[in-house]
Design an enzyme around this catalytic site. Structure first.
Site, short mmCIF file in Angstrom:
data_model
loop_
_atom_site.label_atom_id
_atom_site.label_comp_id
_atom_site.label_asym_id
_atom_site.label_seq_id
_atom_site.Cartn_x
_atom_site.Cartn_y
_atom_site.Cartn_z
N GLY A 132 0.14 -9.35 -1.14
CA GLY A 132 -0.56 -7.59 -0.73
C GLY A 132 -2.29 -8.30 0.25
O GLY A 132 -2.76 -8.01 -1.07
N CYS A 133 -1.78 -6.76 0.95
CA CYS A 133 -3.65 -7.21 1.55
C CYS A 133 -5.03 -7.19 0.85
O CYS A 133 -5.84 -7.28 0.55
CB CYS A 133 -4.22 -6.17 2.72
SG CYS A 133 -3.47 -4.48 2.94
N PHE A 134 -5.37 -5.92 -0.02
CA PHE A 134 -5.82 -5.24 -0.80
C PHE A 134 -5.92 -6.73 -1.93
O PHE A 134 -7.44 -7.23 -2.56
CB PHE A 134 -6.07 -4.05 -2.16
CG PHE A 134 -6.32 -3.14 -0.74
CD1 PHE A 134 -8.15 -2.92 -0.92
CD2 PHE A 134 -5.66 -1.96 -1.65
CE1 PHE A 134 -8.73 -1.47 -0.45
CE2 PHE A 134 -6.78 -0.63 -0.92
CZ PHE A 134 -7.76 -0.66 -0.48
N CYS A 137 -7.78 -9.59 -0.27
CA CYS A 137 -9.15 -9.53 -0.47
C CYS A 137 -10.22 -10.19 -1.29
O CYS A 137 -10.76 -10.17 -1.34
CB CYS A 137 -9.08 -7.75 0.51
SG CYS A 137 -10.90 -8.39 1.16
#
Length: 323
Positions: A132-134, A137
């Site tokens: 996932g993107c979160f 990061c």
């Protein structure tokens, strides 16, 4: 020989980014782009920025004459698609949904596709669950500490994402009139990406048992994620800087900056940037990515490159939107 690729769900944000990358990847031929709602339509009629770049059309049919299949579908839809459309043996699959990210749901066949964590396993994998993107990061902010067993206190995370992180489907919070000049918190302390982050940290540090206090925010910009992460640490600023530089020294897309960083340095790129600071007994880690590239389609292409023995950076030497 070029890698023959198929894309399912090509009309959405991640599908569009996949097209933009693969059209310009000199090691790939796109065989088909599947869309139930756009079958027969020109891709450039949906992704209008691709006018002049491709004459491909969407199709509502599938072909087995491919080497890799990208699933750019909504959460829950990847499992349904694979159940309804058995994929021929030998075709590699990269899923951009959350359906196979957690070990319990994925089983042994799927590898979690964060190269900064699992590069060697990705190289030999047939099925990749794209992070996932979160999660990407935040993990870039924490992996070096976990690898050395240095996550010994609660972790506090405040992270803001652009509007494309919500996907293309309309919702009250994605309208311009609501999103513009606005900021809001959502899913505080219970965002679904916490589960995959926790599994990765346990993979590096089997004794990790600290709280991850995550406050996600909706930003009034289109692309990118900025995460500000802090925790108690005995490391000096110099020790922390060296720890992060050493961990990411062999990873071509993640860079540790001695200076503070800003979102425009990563937007439209597959980069992850990390900056560390020491404030009293607190270690602050700032991490940022483009949510649609390193947080989705760019990372999927990076994984494809690794799976097929290509240069990890091939097709991903992208220009930042610096101003």
């Amino acid at each position: 020989m070029k890698i023959k690729a198929g894309i399912v769900g090509g009309a959405g944000y991640t599908g569009g980014e996949m097209l933009r990358l693969l059209i310009n990847h000199d090691g790939v031929e796109i065989v088909f782009v599947h869309s139930n709602s756009n079958g027969g339509n020109l891709i450039s009629d949906v992704h209008t920025d691709l006018l002049g770049d491709t004459d491909l059309r969407f199709t509502d049919e599938l072909s087995s004459a491919i080497d890799v299949l990208f699933l750019c579908v909504g959460h829950g839809d990847a499992k349904k698609f694979l159940a309804a459309n058995p994929i021929a043996a030998g075709i590699k699959i990269i899923d951009l949904s959350q359906d196979f990210r957690l070990a319990e749901a994925a089983g042994q066949d799927w590898v979690y596709g964060l190269p900064e964590l699992n590069r060697d396993r990705i190289k030999t994998a047939n099925f990749i669950a794209n992070p996932g993107c979160f999660a990407t990061c935040i993990q870039l902010a924490l992996l070096p500490l976990a690898a050395k067993g240095l996550l010994k206190s609660e972790v506090h995370i405040n992270a803001t994402t652009g509007s494309t992180g919500a996907g293309q489907s309309l919702a009250a919070t994605s309208h311009f009139s609501w999103r513009n000049n606005n900021l809001s918190v959502y899913k505080a302390f219970e965002h679904q990406h916490l589960n995959e982050i926790g599994e990765s940290l346990l993979q590096l540090d089997g004794d990790f048992n600290q709280e991850l206090n995550f406050i996600p925010q909706r930003g009034d910009f289109t692309r990118g994620i900025l995460a500000a992460v802090y925790l108690e640490s005995d490391l000096t600023a110099e020790q922390a800087q060296k720890l992060y530089e050493d961990y990411y020294s062999g990873h071509p897309f993640t860079h540790v900056s001695p200076k503070n960083i800003d979102l425009k340095q990563v937007v439209n790129t597959n980069k992850g940037l990390v900056h560390v600071e020491k404030h009293g007994n607190k270690l602050l880690i700032i991490s940022m990515i483009d949510n649609l590239l390193k947080g989705a389609s760019g990372q999927a292409v990076q994984n494809m490159n690794l799976m097929f023995g290509l240069d990890e950076r091939q097709g991903l030497k992208l220009k930042a939107a610096a101003f």
